[in-house]
Design a protein around this motif. Sequence first.
Motif, PDB file in Angstrom:
ATOM      1  N   ALA A  45     -20.304 -13.272  15.322  1.00  0.00           N
ATOM      2  CA  ALA A  45     -18.999 -13.202  14.182  1.00  0.00           C
ATOM      3  C   ALA A  45     -18.987 -13.661  13.122  1.00  0.00           C
ATOM      4  O   ALA A  45     -17.949 -12.546  12.253  1.00  0.00           O
ATOM      5  CB  ALA A  45     -17.886 -14.206  15.269  1.00  0.00           C
ATOM      6  N   VAL A  46     -19.769 -14.411  12.211  1.00  0.00           N
ATOM      7  CA  VAL A  46     -19.254 -14.812  11.328  1.00  0.00           C
ATOM      8  C   VAL A  46     -20.057 -13.707  10.169  1.00  0.00           C
ATOM      9  O   VAL A  46     -19.608 -12.695   9.133  1.00  0.00           O
ATOM     10  CB  VAL A  46     -19.599 -16.494  10.591  1.00  0.00           C
ATOM     11  CG1 VAL A  46     -19.891 -15.834   8.959  1.00  0.00           C
ATOM     12  CG2 VAL A  46     -19.584 -17.289  11.673  1.00  0.00           C
ATOM     13  N   ASP A  47     -21.418 -13.491  10.803  1.00  0.00           N
ATOM     14  CA  ASP A  47     -22.340 -12.470  10.031  1.00  0.00           C
ATOM     15  C   ASP A  47     -21.592 -10.917   9.901  1.00  0.00           C
ATOM     16  O   ASP A  47     -21.412 -10.239   9.083  1.00  0.00           O
ATOM     17  CB  ASP A  47     -23.280 -11.801  11.154  1.00  0.00           C
ATOM     18  CG  ASP A  47     -24.443 -13.440  11.011  1.00  0.00           C
ATOM     19  OD1 ASP A  47     -24.540 -13.455   9.882  1.00  0.00           O
ATOM     20  OD2 ASP A  47     -25.326 -13.349  11.251  1.00  0.00           O
ATOM     21  N   ALA A  48     -20.763 -10.931  11.116  1.00  0.00           N
ATOM     22  CA  ALA A  48     -20.228  -9.081  10.729  1.00  0.00           C
ATOM     23  C   ALA A  48     -19.200  -9.337  10.240  1.00  0.00           C
ATOM     24  O   ALA A  48     -18.465  -7.592   9.421  1.00  0.00           O
ATOM     25  CB  ALA A  48     -19.450  -9.016  13.071  1.00  0.00           C
ATOM     26  N   SER A  49     -18.265 -10.725  10.558  1.00  0.00           N
ATOM     27  CA  SER A  49     -17.203 -10.817   9.753  1.00  0.00           C
ATOM     28  C   SER A  49     -17.347 -10.541   7.681  1.00  0.00           C
ATOM     29  O   SER A  49     -16.882  -9.872   6.382  1.00  0.00           O
ATOM     30  CB  SER A  49     -16.298 -11.682   9.872  1.00  0.00           C
ATOM     31  OG  SER A  49     -15.575 -11.759  11.204  1.00  0.00           O
ATOM     32  N   MET A  50     -18.084 -11.533   7.550  1.00  0.00           N
ATOM     33  CA  MET A  50     -19.171 -10.859   5.587  1.00  0.00           C
ATOM     34  C   MET A  50     -19.298  -9.556   5.792  1.00  0.00           C
ATOM     35  O   MET A  50     -19.343  -9.170   4.409  1.00  0.00           O
ATOM     36  CB  MET A  50     -20.328 -11.843   5.599  1.00  0.00           C
ATOM     37  CG  MET A  50     -19.605 -13.353   6.426  1.00  0.00           C
ATOM     38  SD  MET A  50     -18.744 -14.103   4.866  1.00  0.00           S
ATOM     39  CE  MET A  50     -16.964 -14.194   5.526  1.00  0.00           C
ATOM     40  N   VAL A  51     -20.422  -9.137   6.820  1.00  0.00           N
ATOM     41  CA  VAL A  51     -20.656  -7.812   6.016  1.00  0.00           C
ATOM     42  C   VAL A  51     -19.562  -6.691   6.434  1.00  0.00           C
ATOM     43  O   VAL A  51     -19.655  -5.770   5.324  1.00  0.00           O
ATOM     44  CB  VAL A  51     -21.866  -7.335   7.412  1.00  0.00           C
ATOM     45  CG1 VAL A  51     -22.328  -5.385   7.094  1.00  0.00           C
ATOM     46  CG2 VAL A  51     -23.074  -8.094   7.215  1.00  0.00           C
ATOM     47  N   ALA A  52     -18.395  -6.919   6.907  1.00  0.00           N
ATOM     48  CA  ALA A  52     -17.361  -5.505   6.522  1.00  0.00           C
ATOM     49  C   ALA A  52     -16.511  -6.240   5.830  1.00  0.00           C
ATOM     50  O   ALA A  52     -16.027  -5.270   5.145  1.00  0.00           O
ATOM     51  CB  ALA A  52     -16.561  -6.166   7.963  1.00  0.00           C
ATOM     52  N   SER A  53     -16.555  -7.454   5.352  1.00  0.00           N
ATOM     53  CA  SER A  53     -15.327  -7.694   4.666  1.00  0.00           C
ATOM     54  C   SER A  53     -16.048  -7.673   2.886  1.00  0.00           C
ATOM     55  O   SER A  53     -15.610  -7.700   2.238  1.00  0.00           O
ATOM     56  CB  SER A  53     -14.849  -9.160   4.298  1.00  0.00           C
ATOM     57  OG  SER A  53     -16.163 -10.087   4.863  1.00  0.00           O
ATOM     58  N   LYS A  54     -17.649  -7.454   2.958  1.00  0.00           N
ATOM     59  CA  LYS A  54     -18.718  -7.657   1.429  1.00  0.00           C
ATOM     60  C   LYS A  54     -18.694  -6.674   1.067  1.00  0.00           C
ATOM     61  O   LYS A  54     -18.995  -6.453   0.093  1.00  0.00           O
ATOM     62  CB  LYS A  54     -19.708  -8.980   1.359  1.00  0.00           C
ATOM     63  CG  LYS A  54     -17.893 -10.267   1.185  1.00  0.00           C
ATOM     64  CD  LYS A  54     -19.596 -11.447   0.993  1.00  0.00           C
ATOM     65  CE  LYS A  54     -18.355 -12.466   0.206  1.00  0.00           C
ATOM     66  NZ  LYS A  54     -19.861 -13.840  -0.123  1.00  0.00           N
TER      67      LYS A  54
END
Lengths: 93, 93
Positions: A45-54
């Motif tokens: 969830a952290v990885d997906a949020s970071m890749v999507a937002s960054k």
Amino acid sequence: MTEDNAILVGNKPFMNYITAIVMQFATKNASEVVVKARGNLINSAVDASMVASKRFLEGKVKVKNVVINSEEVTNREGKKRNISSIEITLEKV
Amino acid sequence: MTEDNAILVGNKPFMNYITAIVMQFATKNASEVVVKARGNLINSAVDASMVASKRFLEGKVKVKNVVINSEEVTNREGKKRNISSIEITLEKV
């Protein structure tokens, strides 16, 4: 915000969740998306949020809030144990 | 707050990190402790924070703030990749 804007990260291919986040913002015009996960999937969830937002939505979406918690669940053998959870709220900049 | 109050979760036995958190509050009288982890260890940081705050220090310590981020790291083969990180700040109630 409706529950339609919540994405529960599971065991599907990682890219599915990034696509789901991007789609919520890009095509459904969501102002916020909540990415949720439990146990070992918290990383994802952290990885997906970071890749999507960054990467995919760079400069357009940022992390608004992160909440961690734990809840008691009963497994198939009837034993109770605590499992950690995370809720990451992403918002349009 | 000094950096002494930061605990980086690694590959040691899980209980070590819970003990470290409890010790910071109980014997070193810290008002805040920051639990940090990267990559696959993010789960463990959340688990350790939850067990420490909800079981061992129940009613005494709570989650103040959670920050997620990602940083570029270079691996042994010289390739760059992004790795997610978490910082969980626990505080005395």
